[in-house]
Design a protein around this motif. Sequence first.
Motif, PDB file in Angstrom:
ATOM      1  N   GLN A 259       0.856  -1.183   0.000  1.00  0.00           N
ATOM      2  CA  GLN A 259       0.000   0.000   0.000  1.00  0.00           C
ATOM      3  C   GLN A 259       0.905   1.250   0.000  1.00  0.00           C
ATOM      4  N   PHE A 260       1.187   1.767  -1.198  1.00  0.00           N
ATOM      5  CA  PHE A 260       2.100   2.914  -1.321  1.00  0.00           C
ATOM      6  C   PHE A 260       1.395   4.191  -0.859  1.00  0.00           C
ATOM      7  N   ARG A 261       2.094   4.966  -0.047  1.00  0.00           N
ATOM      8  CA  ARG A 261       1.582   6.254   0.433  1.00  0.00           C
ATOM      9  C   ARG A 261       2.737   7.270   0.452  1.00  0.00           C
ATOM     10  N   PRO A 262       2.422   8.550   0.208  1.00  0.00           N
ATOM     11  CA  PRO A 262       3.471   9.585   0.329  1.00  0.00           C
ATOM     12  C   PRO A 262       4.042   9.584   1.750  1.00  0.00           C
ATOM     13  N   GLY A 263       5.368   9.768   1.820  1.00  0.00           N
ATOM     14  CA  GLY A 263       6.042   9.764   3.114  1.00  0.00           C
ATOM     15  C   GLY A 263       6.738   8.438   3.383  1.00  0.00           C
ATOM     16  N   GLN A 264       6.357   7.378   2.710  1.00  0.00           N
ATOM     17  CA  GLN A 264       7.066   6.113   2.875  1.00  0.00           C
ATOM     18  C   GLN A 264       8.360   6.136   2.072  1.00  0.00           C
ATOM     19  N   CYS A 265       9.272   5.190   2.412  1.00  0.00           N
ATOM     20  CA  CYS A 265      10.548   5.113   1.702  1.00  0.00           C
ATOM     21  C   CYS A 265      10.872   3.681   1.305  1.00  0.00           C
ATOM     22  N   PHE A 266      11.736   3.535   0.348  1.00  0.00           N
ATOM     23  CA  PHE A 266      12.227   2.224  -0.081  1.00  0.00           C
ATOM     24  C   PHE A 266      13.658   2.422  -0.591  1.00  0.00           C
ATOM     25  N   PRO A 267      14.476   1.371  -0.600  1.00  0.00           N
ATOM     26  CA  PRO A 267      15.872   1.526  -1.026  1.00  0.00           C
ATOM     27  C   PRO A 267      16.013   1.438  -2.554  1.00  0.00           C
ATOM     28  N   GLY A 268      17.110   1.962  -3.059  1.00  0.00           N
ATOM     29  CA  GLY A 268      17.381   1.905  -4.491  1.00  0.00           C
ATOM     30  C   GLY A 268      18.837   2.233  -4.777  1.00  0.00           C
ATOM     31  N   THR A 269      19.094   2.352  -6.045  1.00  0.00           N
ATOM     32  CA  THR A 269      20.457   2.638  -6.481  1.00  0.00           C
ATOM     33  C   THR A 269      20.452   3.889  -7.357  1.00  0.00           C
ATOM     34  N   GLN A 270      21.451   4.734  -7.105  1.00  0.00           N
ATOM     35  CA  GLN A 270      21.619   5.972  -7.878  1.00  0.00           C
ATOM     36  C   GLN A 270      22.985   5.924  -8.564  1.00  0.00           C
ATOM     37  N   ALA A 271      23.002   6.372  -9.810  1.00  0.00           N
ATOM     38  CA  ALA A 271      24.255   6.442 -10.539  1.00  0.00           C
ATOM     39  C   ALA A 271      24.183   7.649 -11.466  1.00  0.00           C
ATOM     40  N   ASN A 272      25.246   8.432 -11.444  1.00  0.00           N
ATOM     41  CA  ASN A 272      25.323   9.622 -12.279  1.00  0.00           C
ATOM     42  C   ASN A 272      24.117  10.515 -12.042  1.00  0.00           C
ATOM     43  N   ARG A 273      23.828  10.709 -10.779  1.00  0.00           N
ATOM     44  CA  ARG A 273      22.760  11.602 -10.342  1.00  0.00           C
ATOM     45  C   ARG A 273      21.384  11.158 -10.837  1.00  0.00           C
ATOM     46  N   SER A 274      21.320   9.864 -11.199  1.00  0.00           N
ATOM     47  CA  SER A 274      20.034   9.342 -11.644  1.00  0.00           C
ATOM     48  C   SER A 274      19.750   8.020 -10.921  1.00  0.00           C
ATOM     49  N   ALA A 275      18.502   7.814 -10.567  1.00  0.00           N
ATOM     50  CA  ALA A 275      18.091   6.560  -9.946  1.00  0.00           C
ATOM     51  C   ALA A 275      18.039   5.491 -11.007  1.00  0.00           C
ATOM     52  N   THR A 276      18.732   4.429 -10.732  1.00  0.00           N
ATOM     53  CA  THR A 276      18.783   3.351 -11.728  1.00  0.00           C
ATOM     54  C   THR A 276      17.900   2.158 -11.358  1.00  0.00           C
ATOM     55  N   SER A 277      17.577   2.006 -10.089  1.00  0.00           N
ATOM     56  CA  SER A 277      16.732   0.888  -9.664  1.00  0.00           C
ATOM     57  C   SER A 277      16.110   1.210  -8.322  1.00  0.00           C
ATOM     58  N   GLY A 278      15.107   0.434  -7.986  1.00  0.00           N
ATOM     59  CA  GLY A 278      14.465   0.595  -6.691  1.00  0.00           C
ATOM     60  C   GLY A 278      13.821  -0.718  -6.252  1.00  0.00           C
ATOM     61  N   LEU A 279      13.945  -1.011  -4.961  1.00  0.00           N
ATOM     62  CA  LEU A 279      13.294  -2.206  -4.386  1.00  0.00           C
ATOM     63  C   LEU A 279      11.999  -1.754  -3.728  1.00  0.00           C
TER      64      LEU A 279
END
Length: 264
Positions: free
Chosen positions: A182-202
């Motif tokens: 149940q996605f809601r604003p304010g929640q967080c999840f981990p991911g990967t950033q490369a060259n100032r861009s998000a490349t993936s997210g779990l």
Amino acid sequence: MVPVAAILCAVAAAVALAIVFQEPLKSMADRLVSSSRSPTATPSQSGFSRPVLPEPVPTRAPASVPARTSEPTPTPTPTPTPTRTPELTPTPTPTRTPTSVPDPVDLAYAAIHSGDCLDMYNTGRGMSRTAPVSVDCRGDSALNRVVAVTTSAATCPNGVGREGVSHTNRNNSTTVLCLERQFRPGQCFPGTQANRSATSGLLIVVLDCFATQLSASLGNAVMNIRAVTSASQSCPVVNGYQVANWPVLDGTTKVCATVYLVTT
């Protein structure tokens, strides 16, 4: 012609004889009279006595006895041979098998139904709870919604933010909860950033938004959800931050998140 003298002599002789035998004859006459009164003898014409039989007493005719019918000879009952009663062996007292106490986790999974919401979530290393707990779907703690309960994770719906949580019960049966985050604003999840861009997210993992360090398996950035929109809408602009977006669930919903780089 007989002379008178002879006749007189004969008469005299007869008288003499009569006198001589008078007494004996009288005695005899008395005896005869006595005998006639006695029940035992009766004089006969010949002068001899005979025994007088007593008058027969009338006897009662015997009652007629019914003819005795021949009864069948009873068949002798054979004497039963005594049987030896076996000695009773005392029945051992059965040992009571301890009642199996239901596993509380089994019960927790069995209590969950499709449509329920849970505060249980994926931490990136496993589930936050061993046993699921149903919560109000309108609350912030409702991080996942159950879309199906099955016995195989392969039957759960596919999509980003969906997963099947499997549990093996004590009787070796399997219960699988098909979850949808149940996605809601304010929640967080981990991911990967490369060259100032998000490349993936779990996106299936719920992460502490204030985390400052992540394991390498999770990535190097914290993705903070800023909006949940339809796939056709644009994400909001956040000054000073890169905003990335991911289509989730069945592809008709989009998650917009800012990216925070952290150390690994």
